[in-house]
Design a protein around this motif. Structure first.
Motif, PDB file in Angstrom:
ATOM      1  N   GLY A 176       0.817  -1.202   0.000  1.00  0.00           N
ATOM      2  CA  GLY A 176       0.000   0.000   0.000  1.00  0.00           C
ATOM      3  C   GLY A 176       0.850   1.251   0.000  1.00  0.00           C
ATOM      4  O   GLY A 176       2.034   1.221   0.385  1.00  0.00           O
ATOM      5  N   LEU A 177       0.272   2.334  -0.430  1.00  0.00           N
ATOM      6  CA  LEU A 177       0.968   3.610  -0.471  1.00  0.00           C
ATOM      7  C   LEU A 177       1.459   4.005   0.915  1.00  0.00           C
ATOM      8  O   LEU A 177       0.690   3.971   1.882  1.00  0.00           O
ATOM      9  CB  LEU A 177       0.035   4.695  -1.016  1.00  0.00           C
ATOM     10  CG  LEU A 177      -0.445   4.531  -2.468  1.00  0.00           C
ATOM     11  CD1 LEU A 177      -1.563   5.523  -2.763  1.00  0.00           C
ATOM     12  CD2 LEU A 177       0.716   4.728  -3.425  1.00  0.00           C
ATOM     13  N   GLU A 191      -7.941  12.447  -1.411  1.00  0.00           N
ATOM     14  CA  GLU A 191      -7.415  11.514  -2.405  1.00  0.00           C
ATOM     15  C   GLU A 191      -7.181  10.130  -1.817  1.00  0.00           C
ATOM     16  O   GLU A 191      -7.369   9.110  -2.488  1.00  0.00           O
ATOM     17  CB  GLU A 191      -6.103  12.062  -3.012  1.00  0.00           C
ATOM     18  CG  GLU A 191      -4.863  11.987  -2.132  1.00  0.00           C
ATOM     19  CD  GLU A 191      -4.792  13.035  -1.030  1.00  0.00           C
ATOM     20  OE1 GLU A 191      -3.797  13.030  -0.281  1.00  0.00           O
ATOM     21  OE2 GLU A 191      -5.724  13.862  -0.924  1.00  0.00           O
ATOM     22  N   ARG A 192      -6.796  10.054  -0.531  1.00  0.00           N
ATOM     23  CA  ARG A 192      -6.615   8.769   0.129  1.00  0.00           C
ATOM     24  C   ARG A 192      -7.960   8.092   0.394  1.00  0.00           C
ATOM     25  O   ARG A 192      -8.101   6.888   0.214  1.00  0.00           O
ATOM     26  CB  ARG A 192      -5.822   8.934   1.425  1.00  0.00           C
ATOM     27  CG  ARG A 192      -4.342   9.154   1.185  1.00  0.00           C
ATOM     28  CD  ARG A 192      -3.740   7.940   0.461  1.00  0.00           C
ATOM     29  NE  ARG A 192      -2.455   8.255  -0.140  1.00  0.00           N
ATOM     30  CZ  ARG A 192      -1.299   8.210   0.514  1.00  0.00           C
ATOM     31  NH1 ARG A 192      -1.295   7.848   1.782  1.00  0.00           N
ATOM     32  NH2 ARG A 192      -0.190   8.520  -0.104  1.00  0.00           N
ATOM     33  N   ARG A 193      -8.930   8.865   0.832  1.00  0.00           N
ATOM     34  CA  ARG A 193     -10.242   8.273   1.086  1.00  0.00           C
ATOM     35  C   ARG A 193     -10.827   7.715  -0.213  1.00  0.00           C
ATOM     36  O   ARG A 193     -11.425   6.640  -0.218  1.00  0.00           O
ATOM     37  CB  ARG A 193     -11.190   9.283   1.715  1.00  0.00           C
ATOM     38  CG  ARG A 193     -12.568   8.676   2.013  1.00  0.00           C
ATOM     39  CD  ARG A 193     -13.267   9.316   3.172  1.00  0.00           C
ATOM     40  NE  ARG A 193     -14.422   8.523   3.589  1.00  0.00           N
ATOM     41  CZ  ARG A 193     -14.937   8.537   4.791  1.00  0.00           C
ATOM     42  NH1 ARG A 193     -14.394   9.287   5.735  1.00  0.00           N
ATOM     43  NH2 ARG A 193     -15.987   7.783   5.089  1.00  0.00           N
ATOM     44  N   ALA A 194     -10.645   8.446  -1.315  1.00  0.00           N
ATOM     45  CA  ALA A 194     -11.154   7.972  -2.606  1.00  0.00           C
ATOM     46  C   ALA A 194     -10.463   6.676  -3.007  1.00  0.00           C
ATOM     47  O   ALA A 194     -11.105   5.743  -3.521  1.00  0.00           O
ATOM     48  CB  ALA A 194     -10.946   9.048  -3.673  1.00  0.00           C
ATOM     49  N   TRP A 195      -9.142   6.594  -2.781  1.00  0.00           N
ATOM     50  CA  TRP A 195      -8.386   5.370  -3.088  1.00  0.00           C
ATOM     51  C   TRP A 195      -8.887   4.201  -2.248  1.00  0.00           C
ATOM     52  O   TRP A 195      -9.100   3.090  -2.763  1.00  0.00           O
ATOM     53  CB  TRP A 195      -6.904   5.622  -2.826  1.00  0.00           C
ATOM     54  CG  TRP A 195      -6.027   4.407  -2.895  1.00  0.00           C
ATOM     55  CD1 TRP A 195      -5.745   3.659  -4.000  1.00  0.00           C
ATOM     56  CD2 TRP A 195      -5.306   3.807  -1.813  1.00  0.00           C
ATOM     57  NE1 TRP A 195      -4.890   2.624  -3.658  1.00  0.00           N
ATOM     58  CE2 TRP A 195      -4.613   2.691  -2.339  1.00  0.00           C
ATOM     59  CE3 TRP A 195      -5.181   4.107  -0.457  1.00  0.00           C
ATOM     60  CZ2 TRP A 195      -3.800   1.886  -1.550  1.00  0.00           C
ATOM     61  CZ3 TRP A 195      -4.368   3.319   0.325  1.00  0.00           C
ATOM     62  CH2 TRP A 195      -3.695   2.212  -0.206  1.00  0.00           C
ATOM     63  N   ILE A 196      -9.108   4.441  -0.969  1.00  0.00           N
ATOM     64  CA  ILE A 196      -9.583   3.396  -0.063  1.00  0.00           C
ATOM     65  C   ILE A 196     -10.960   2.896  -0.494  1.00  0.00           C
ATOM     66  O   ILE A 196     -11.197   1.696  -0.619  1.00  0.00           O
ATOM     67  CB  ILE A 196      -9.622   3.918   1.384  1.00  0.00           C
ATOM     68  CG1 ILE A 196      -8.201   4.151   1.916  1.00  0.00           C
ATOM     69  CG2 ILE A 196     -10.381   2.948   2.294  1.00  0.00           C
ATOM     70  CD1 ILE A 196      -8.139   4.961   3.196  1.00  0.00           C
ATOM     71  N   GLU A 197     -11.880   3.811  -0.731  1.00  0.00           N
ATOM     72  CA  GLU A 197     -13.241   3.418  -1.066  1.00  0.00           C
ATOM     73  C   GLU A 197     -13.317   2.723  -2.424  1.00  0.00           C
ATOM     74  O   GLU A 197     -14.167   1.853  -2.633  1.00  0.00           O
ATOM     75  CB  GLU A 197     -14.158   4.644  -1.022  1.00  0.00           C
ATOM     76  CG  GLU A 197     -14.349   5.181   0.398  1.00  0.00           C
ATOM     77  CD  GLU A 197     -15.205   6.427   0.460  1.00  0.00           C
ATOM     78  OE1 GLU A 197     -15.394   7.066  -0.602  1.00  0.00           O
ATOM     79  OE2 GLU A 197     -15.661   6.777   1.563  1.00  0.00           O
ATOM     80  N   GLU A 198     -12.406   3.057  -3.323  1.00  0.00           N
ATOM     81  CA  GLU A 198     -12.385   2.387  -4.630  1.00  0.00           C
ATOM     82  C   GLU A 198     -11.892   0.947  -4.493  1.00  0.00           C
ATOM     83  O   GLU A 198     -12.352   0.052  -5.201  1.00  0.00           O
ATOM     84  CB  GLU A 198     -11.490   3.177  -5.595  1.00  0.00           C
ATOM     85  CG  GLU A 198     -11.497   2.664  -7.027  1.00  0.00           C
ATOM     86  CD  GLU A 198     -10.489   1.546  -7.266  1.00  0.00           C
ATOM     87  OE1 GLU A 198     -10.751   0.691  -8.143  1.00  0.00           O
ATOM     88  OE2 GLU A 198      -9.448   1.529  -6.575  1.00  0.00           O
ATOM     89  N   LYS A 199     -10.960   0.715  -3.560  1.00  0.00           N
ATOM     90  CA  LYS A 199     -10.385  -0.620  -3.386  1.00  0.00           C
ATOM     91  C   LYS A 199     -11.308  -1.548  -2.594  1.00  0.00           C
ATOM     92  O   LYS A 199     -11.242  -2.768  -2.755  1.00  0.00           O
ATOM     93  CB  LYS A 199      -9.032  -0.520  -2.678  1.00  0.00           C
ATOM     94  CG  LYS A 199      -7.970   0.234  -3.448  1.00  0.00           C
ATOM     95  CD  LYS A 199      -7.429  -0.573  -4.610  1.00  0.00           C
ATOM     96  CE  LYS A 199      -6.471  -1.647  -4.164  1.00  0.00           C
ATOM     97  NZ  LYS A 199      -5.866  -2.376  -5.297  1.00  0.00           N
ATOM     98  N   TRP A 214     -11.157  -6.168  -0.399  1.00  0.00           N
ATOM     99  CA  TRP A 214      -9.948  -5.490  -0.908  1.00  0.00           C
ATOM    100  C   TRP A 214      -8.982  -6.496  -1.530  1.00  0.00           C
ATOM    101  O   TRP A 214      -8.451  -6.258  -2.616  1.00  0.00           O
ATOM    102  CB  TRP A 214      -9.265  -4.764   0.247  1.00  0.00           C
ATOM    103  CG  TRP A 214      -8.059  -3.941  -0.113  1.00  0.00           C
ATOM    104  CD1 TRP A 214      -6.891  -4.370  -0.670  1.00  0.00           C
ATOM    105  CD2 TRP A 214      -7.892  -2.518   0.074  1.00  0.00           C
ATOM    106  NE1 TRP A 214      -6.009  -3.323  -0.841  1.00  0.00           N
ATOM    107  CE2 TRP A 214      -6.607  -2.174  -0.389  1.00  0.00           C
ATOM    108  CE3 TRP A 214      -8.715  -1.535   0.615  1.00  0.00           C
ATOM    109  CZ2 TRP A 214      -6.117  -0.884  -0.339  1.00  0.00           C
ATOM    110  CZ3 TRP A 214      -8.216  -0.224   0.668  1.00  0.00           C
ATOM    111  CH2 TRP A 214      -6.942   0.094   0.195  1.00  0.00           C
TER     112      TRP A 214
END
Length: 254
Positions: free
Chosen positions: A153-154, A205-213, A251
């Motif tokens: 993860g990032l 941007e992190r929340r969007a990445w999390i919710e997409e995964k 995930w």
């Protein structure tokens, strides 16, 4: 034809040690075990928060007591586990993270995270297992790991490294102690919204990445972990050891 009987999820008569219990996932696990009937020893470094938790659990008619404990202080921790055990159940939720890019990792950051997440977790699990072996009792030992123990993860190279290590020693301990009926497993949550993770979710941007995964389309809540910990602690999971219970919203499915 005799019908099978579902094994009990109840934990009456069991003593449980929950570390990292003063907040977040650890607190939720302590409450879940208490609701299932276990006598819960809640452990963390902050006595004021532990006292508040014990009071609230007792008001809710759960059996609870506090133990001030620093898992990273291995010698003192093992002495306290010996003095206060044996414990039928361990939930090790003590852990920390220092997120940042791999190229910026310092030795001090690496050592701080590894001392608690790996070294402390290893010797805590060992100490509880030794207590069970001394009296010939079975047990269920649960380490709170992470989905990052199975992926990368990032900004999480150090954190992921420590959680991969937890998965490794959990499997090896499960192999060694299986004949003694001491089960060792992990729970691997996805991103769970707690006060400690709020800063991550505050970054759009992190929340969007999390919710997409997360395939279920939402972040985790501490309540999402509670059923899993009761399952692994109870006779309902009597044939489960050396494995990771993924509570990650899908995930790691890809």
């Amino acid at each position: 034809m005799a019908l099978p009987t579902t094994p009990s999820f109840r934990l009456d008569g069991k003593r449980a040690l929950v570390t990292g219990a003063s907040s977040g996932i650890g607190l939720a696990c302590a409450v879940a075990l208490g609701e299932a009937g276990a006598e819960v020893v809640v452990a963390a470094r902050r006595p004021d928060l532990l006292a508040d938790l014990v009071e609230k659990m007792r008001v809710a008619e759960m059996k609870a007591e506090a133990l001030v404990l620093d898992v990273s202080d291995v010698s003192t921790m093992q002495t306290l586990v010996t003095e206060n055990g044996p414990f039928d159940i361990l939930v090790n939720s003590a852990g920390l993270a220092r997120h940042g890019s791999a190229e910026d990792t310092t030795e001090a950051d690496f050592d701080c995270v590894a001392d608690l997440n790996v070294k402390g977790a290893y010797f805590l699990t060992q100490a509880v297992a030794k207590g069970l072996m001394m009296v010939g009792k079975p047990g269920s030992l649960i380490n709170i790991s992470s989905q990052m123990a199975h992926v990368g993860g990032l900004d999480r190279a150090v954190y992921a490294a420590t959680k991969h290590a937890v998965e490794g020693f959990t499997k090896s301990m499960a192999i060694e102690w299986g004949k003694r009926n001491i089960r060792v497993n992990t729970i691997c949550p996805t991103f769970v919204l707690t006060p400690l993770t709020q800063s991550t979710f505050d970054r759009p941007e992190r929340r969007a990445w999390i919710e997409e995964k997360i395939k279920l389309g939402r972040v985790g809540k501490v309540e999402d972990i509670m059923g899993g910990v009761v399952y692994l602690a109870s006779d309902a999971s009597a044939l489960v050891t050396g494995t990771a219970l993924m509570i990650d919203g899908g995930w790691t499915a890809e």
